[in-house]
Design a protein around this motif. Structure first.
Motif, PDB file in Angstrom:
ATOM      1  N   SER A 132     -45.830 -30.511  15.386  1.00 26.10           N
ATOM      2  CA  SER A 132     -46.503 -30.853  14.134  1.00 26.10           C
ATOM      3  C   SER A 132     -47.094 -29.585  13.533  1.00 26.10           C
ATOM      4  CB  SER A 132     -47.611 -31.880  14.388  1.00 26.10           C
ATOM      5  OG  SER A 132     -47.076 -33.068  14.956  1.00 26.10           O
ATOM      6  N   PHE A 133     -47.241 -29.577  12.238  1.00 23.97           N
ATOM      7  CA  PHE A 133     -47.831 -28.429  11.553  1.00 23.97           C
ATOM      8  C   PHE A 133     -49.349 -28.579  11.482  1.00 23.97           C
ATOM      9  CE2 PHE A 133     -43.543 -28.878   9.726  1.00 23.97           C
ATOM     10  CZ  PHE A 133     -43.032 -27.616  10.021  1.00 23.97           C
ATOM     11  N   PRO A 134     -50.100 -27.479  11.621  1.00 20.77           N
ATOM     12  CA  PRO A 134     -49.615 -26.134  11.927  1.00 20.77           C
ATOM     13  C   PRO A 134     -49.388 -25.966  13.423  1.00 20.77           C
ATOM     14  CG  PRO A 134     -51.983 -26.094  11.675  1.00 20.77           C
ATOM     15  CD  PRO A 134     -51.554 -27.512  11.390  1.00 20.77           C
ATOM     16  N   TYR A 135     -48.513 -25.034  13.772  1.00 21.10           N
ATOM     17  CA  TYR A 135     -48.311 -24.716  15.172  1.00 21.10           C
ATOM     18  C   TYR A 135     -48.214 -23.206  15.357  1.00 21.10           C
ATOM     19  CZ  TYR A 135     -43.209 -24.323  14.181  1.00 21.10           C
ATOM     20  OH  TYR A 135     -41.974 -23.970  13.696  1.00 21.10           O
ATOM     21  N   SER A 151     -47.391 -22.976   9.154  1.00 26.91           N
ATOM     22  CA  SER A 151     -48.093 -24.049   8.442  1.00 26.91           C
ATOM     23  C   SER A 151     -47.149 -25.064   7.832  1.00 26.91           C
ATOM     24  CB  SER A 151     -48.990 -23.451   7.345  1.00 26.91           C
ATOM     25  OG  SER A 151     -49.963 -22.588   7.907  1.00 26.91           O
ATOM     26  N   SER A 152     -45.903 -24.662   7.591  1.00 30.86           N
ATOM     27  CA  SER A 152     -44.851 -25.549   7.091  1.00 30.86           C
ATOM     28  C   SER A 152     -43.533 -24.844   7.364  1.00 30.86           C
ATOM     29  CB  SER A 152     -45.024 -25.814   5.591  1.00 30.86           C
ATOM     30  OG  SER A 152     -44.541 -24.727   4.823  1.00 30.86           O
ATOM     31  N   PRO A 153     -42.385 -25.497   7.147  1.00 31.74           N
ATOM     32  CA  PRO A 153     -41.114 -24.817   7.413  1.00 31.74           C
ATOM     33  C   PRO A 153     -40.941 -23.508   6.652  1.00 31.74           C
ATOM     34  CG  PRO A 153     -40.744 -27.165   7.172  1.00 31.74           C
ATOM     35  CD  PRO A 153     -42.175 -26.928   6.796  1.00 31.74           C
ATOM     36  N   LEU A 154     -41.666 -23.330   5.555  1.00 30.00           N
ATOM     37  CA  LEU A 154     -41.504 -22.117   4.747  1.00 30.00           C
ATOM     38  C   LEU A 154     -42.782 -21.295   4.634  1.00 30.00           C
ATOM     39  CD1 LEU A 154     -39.334 -23.589   1.827  1.00 30.00           C
ATOM     40  CD2 LEU A 154     -38.567 -22.598   3.990  1.00 30.00           C
ATOM     41  N   GLU A 155     -43.817 -21.633   5.422  1.00 24.18           N
ATOM     42  CA  GLU A 155     -45.089 -20.905   5.378  1.00 24.18           C
ATOM     43  C   GLU A 155     -45.409 -20.321   6.751  1.00 24.18           C
ATOM     44  OE1 GLU A 155     -48.397 -22.685   2.858  1.00 24.18           O
ATOM     45  OE2 GLU A 155     -47.157 -24.445   3.248  1.00 24.18           O
ATOM     46  N   PHE A 156     -45.478 -18.986   6.821  1.00 23.47           N
ATOM     47  CA  PHE A 156     -45.701 -18.298   8.087  1.00 23.47           C
ATOM     48  C   PHE A 156     -46.782 -17.234   7.925  1.00 23.47           C
ATOM     49  CE2 PHE A 156     -41.314 -19.544   7.639  1.00 23.47           C
ATOM     50  CZ  PHE A 156     -41.040 -20.203   8.833  1.00 23.47           C
ATOM     51  N   GLU A 157     -47.520 -17.022   8.998  1.00 29.72           N
ATOM     52  CA  GLU A 157     -48.507 -15.946   9.030  1.00 29.72           C
ATOM     53  C   GLU A 157     -48.442 -15.268  10.398  1.00 29.72           C
ATOM     54  OE1 GLU A 157     -53.347 -15.155   8.817  1.00 29.72           O
ATOM     55  OE2 GLU A 157     -52.548 -17.193   8.571  1.00 29.72           O
ATOM     56  N   ILE A 158     -48.166 -13.971  10.411  1.00 29.49           N
ATOM     57  CA  ILE A 158     -48.124 -13.226  11.671  1.00 29.49           C
ATOM     58  C   ILE A 158     -49.553 -12.903  12.091  1.00 29.49           C
ATOM     59  CG2 ILE A 158     -47.343 -11.124  12.815  1.00 29.49           C
ATOM     60  CD1 ILE A 158     -44.979 -11.068  10.896  1.00 29.49           C
ATOM     61  N   LEU A 159     -49.979 -13.444  13.217  1.00 29.74           N
ATOM     62  CA  LEU A 159     -51.333 -13.201  13.720  1.00 29.74           C
ATOM     63  C   LEU A 159     -51.405 -11.970  14.611  1.00 29.74           C
ATOM     64  CD1 LEU A 159     -52.355 -16.865  14.657  1.00 29.74           C
ATOM     65  CD2 LEU A 159     -52.619 -15.680  12.470  1.00 29.74           C
ATOM     66  N   GLY A 160     -50.317 -11.655  15.270  1.00 23.16           N
ATOM     67  CA  GLY A 160     -50.273 -10.493  16.151  1.00 23.16           C
ATOM     68  C   GLY A 160     -48.839 -10.101  16.403  1.00 23.16           C
ATOM     69  N   GLN A 161     -48.609  -8.803  16.651  1.00 21.74           N
ATOM     70  CA  GLN A 161     -47.254  -8.331  16.911  1.00 21.74           C
ATOM     71  C   GLN A 161     -47.308  -7.043  17.704  1.00 21.74           C
ATOM     72  OE1 GLN A 161     -45.252  -7.341  13.208  1.00 21.74           O
ATOM     73  NE2 GLN A 161     -47.182  -6.794  12.268  1.00 21.74           N
ATOM     74  N   THR A 162     -46.167  -6.637  18.248  1.00 20.84           N
ATOM     75  CA  THR A 162     -46.138  -5.431  19.053  1.00 20.84           C
ATOM     76  C   THR A 162     -46.351  -4.196  18.187  1.00 20.84           C
ATOM     77  OG1 THR A 162     -44.861  -4.135  20.650  1.00 20.84           O
ATOM     78  CG2 THR A 162     -43.634  -5.210  18.893  1.00 20.84           C
ATOM     79  N   ILE A 163     -47.045  -3.213  18.738  1.00 16.03           N
ATOM     80  CA  ILE A 163     -47.265  -1.955  18.019  1.00 16.03           C
ATOM     81  C   ILE A 163     -46.294  -0.881  18.507  1.00 16.03           C
ATOM     82  CG2 ILE A 163     -49.689  -2.477  17.586  1.00 16.03           C
ATOM     83  CD1 ILE A 163     -50.427  -0.592  19.884  1.00 16.03           C
ATOM     84  N   ASP A 164     -45.470  -1.212  19.499  1.00 17.47           N
ATOM     85  CA  ASP A 164     -44.461  -0.258  19.985  1.00 17.47           C
ATOM     86  C   ASP A 164     -43.218  -1.020  20.437  1.00 17.47           C
ATOM     87  OD1 ASP A 164     -45.349  -1.103  22.691  1.00 17.47           O
ATOM     88  OD2 ASP A 164     -47.002   0.303  22.383  1.00 17.47           O
ATOM     89  N   ASP A 165     -42.918  -1.030  21.716  1.00 22.08           N
ATOM     90  CA  ASP A 165     -41.741  -1.752  22.215  1.00 22.08           C
ATOM     91  C   ASP A 165     -41.964  -3.259  22.185  1.00 22.08           C
ATOM     92  OD1 ASP A 165     -40.507   0.629  22.693  1.00 22.08           O
ATOM     93  OD2 ASP A 165     -40.817   0.628  24.859  1.00 22.08           O
ATOM     94  N   ALA A 166     -40.883  -3.990  21.979  1.00 21.85           N
ATOM     95  CA  ALA A 166     -40.926  -5.440  22.137  1.00 21.85           C
ATOM     96  C   ALA A 166     -40.727  -5.765  23.615  1.00 21.85           C
ATOM     97  CB  ALA A 166     -39.841  -6.101  21.297  1.00 21.85           C
ATOM     98  N   VAL A 167     -41.085  -6.981  24.013  1.00 22.91           N
ATOM     99  CA  VAL A 167     -40.979  -7.347  25.420  1.00 22.91           C
ATOM    100  C   VAL A 167     -39.521  -7.337  25.879  1.00 22.91           C
ATOM    101  CG1 VAL A 167     -40.908  -9.835  24.968  1.00 22.91           C
ATOM    102  CG2 VAL A 167     -41.745  -8.994  27.174  1.00 22.91           C
ATOM    103  N   GLY A 168     -38.599  -7.725  25.007  1.00 23.78           N
ATOM    104  CA  GLY A 168     -37.189  -7.687  25.376  1.00 23.78           C
ATOM    105  C   GLY A 168     -36.701  -6.278  25.632  1.00 23.78           C
ATOM    106  N   GLU A 169     -37.227  -5.307  24.860  1.00 22.37           N
ATOM    107  CA  GLU A 169     -36.884  -3.902  25.089  1.00 22.37           C
ATOM    108  C   GLU A 169     -37.387  -3.451  26.455  1.00 22.37           C
ATOM    109  OE1 GLU A 169     -36.961  -1.197  21.283  1.00 22.37           O
ATOM    110  OE2 GLU A 169     -38.643  -2.592  21.191  1.00 22.37           O
ATOM    111  N   ALA A 170     -38.576  -3.896  26.827  1.00 20.03           N
ATOM    112  CA  ALA A 170     -39.129  -3.528  28.126  1.00 20.03           C
ATOM    113  C   ALA A 170     -38.230  -4.028  29.254  1.00 20.03           C
ATOM    114  CB  ALA A 170     -40.543  -4.091  28.276  1.00 20.03           C
TER     115      ALA A 170
END
Length: 340
Positions: A132-135, A151-170
């Motif tokens: 259910s929204f928001p998730y 918040s909806s299928p077309l509404e997104f907000e990035i709260l946090g993200q990597t500042i260098d490598d992504a976990v998949g890169e690690a």
């Protein structure tokens, strides 16, 4: 009248086409490229050439399996970016040409949005649990590690993200440096199941807020293995299961610490994961464990929807199409999310 969407995904090294009807999956065809394993990573030029070979038969097979004629399509959704520019160009060009020949609209999709909405792909023979929204979505892949508020299928907000490598890169880089092979995520996950996750300790970053960093833990592991092998050349071979288990646990701890923090800050208890690393068995177990502990409603995508696939592009395109969005034929693919 039904809405039938053809989705096309070509952002990296998998050529995929899928057909959905009113949100329900009719087909999802993926042609994977094996040639990159010899190089320990994806070679962009080889990837784009393989897409050129695969795109027509993959789309044809997807339509045939779905029992849908091209003229019955409502729209064609395609990945515009982010990804490898040459690979994206193949999918974008095909979508334009196919849409123009049929007189059908095309709809561009953000590849990451596809991963975020993967849980909304409905199947006729499944329970089809949807958040259910928001998730909150923990988006984890080879190129991205983000916590996204949806918040909806077309509404997104990035709260946090990597500042260098992504976990998949690690996962991939450390697996390659340890001589375990590529892609590293599935290899380390498999070995970790046989090891002791508490035997070795690796450095964890101290990053403010909800952002991630995986460069330090990656370096910590590589220096540790190098130093131990100087003492005992057989150290890696004799301890690889415990090393992988401890390393994987460290990465998952980093991911979950910030996700728990985000859930507390927002008060959101609807939690999903997406992206290639969401196939990791250790991460999936921890998400479910934390969910039971903290009263979350957790939603894990099926394994076939964790890697790059056109079903997620089709469902994202479906939502854009329902919103009345159409893409101009002069659109160009973009390699970076900042250019989208």
């Amino acid at each position: 009248m039904s809405d039938i969407i053809l989705g096309i995904e070509s952002s990296c090294d998998d050529t995929s086409a899928a057909v959905i009807k009113d949100g329900f999956l009719l087909s999802n065809v993926i042609a994977s490229q094996q040639v990159h394993k010899d190089f320990g990573g994806v070679v962009p030029e080889l990837a784009s050439r393989a897409h050129e070979v695969n795109i027509v038969p993959v789309v044809s097979q997807a339509l045939e399996k779905a029992g849908v004629k091209p003229e019955e399509l409502s729209a064609i959704a395609f990945t515009r970016g982010p990804g490898l520019l040459g690979s994206l160009l193949v999918g974008t060009s095909f979508a334009k040409a196919f849409g123009l020949s049929l007189g059908k609209p095309i709809v561009m999709v953000n590849h990451l949005q596809g991963h975020i909405l993967a849980n909304f792909v409905k199947q006729y023979d499944k329970e089809n649990r949807q958040p259910s929204f928001p998730y909150l979505c923990l988006l984890v892949s080879g190129g991205n590690s983000q916590i996204v508020k949806v918040s909806s299928p077309l509404e997104f907000e990035i709260l946090g993200q990597t500042i260098d490598d992504a976990v998949g890169e690690a996962f991939d880089k450390c697996s390659k440096m340890m001589g375990l092979g590529y892609p590293g995520g599935p290899i380390i996950d498999r070995l970790a199941k046989q090891g002791n996750p508490d035997r070795f300790k690796f450095a964890k970053p101290h990053i403010q807020g909800l952002d991630y960093s995986f460069s330090g833990v990656k370096t910590s592991l590589l220096y540790f293995v190098r130093d131990e092998m100087e003492k005992d050349p057989q150290f890696m071979e004799n301890n690889k299961e415990d090393i992988c288990a401890s390393f994987q646990k460290t990465l998952i701890d980093i991911l979950l610490d910030k996700l728990v923090k985000a859930a507390k800050q927002t008060g959101i208890k609807e939690i999903t994961i997406g992206g290639g690393v969401s196939a990791n068995s250790g991460l999936r177990e921890r998400i479910e464990m934390e969910g039971k502990k903290r009263g979350w409603n957790t939603y894990l995508p099926e394994f076939k929807f964790t890697t790059d696939n056109a079903a997620m592009i089709a469902i994202a395109g479906y939502f854009h199409y329902l919103a009345g969005e159409k893409t101009s034929l002069d659109v160009a693919p973009v390699s970076r999310i900042a250019d989208f």
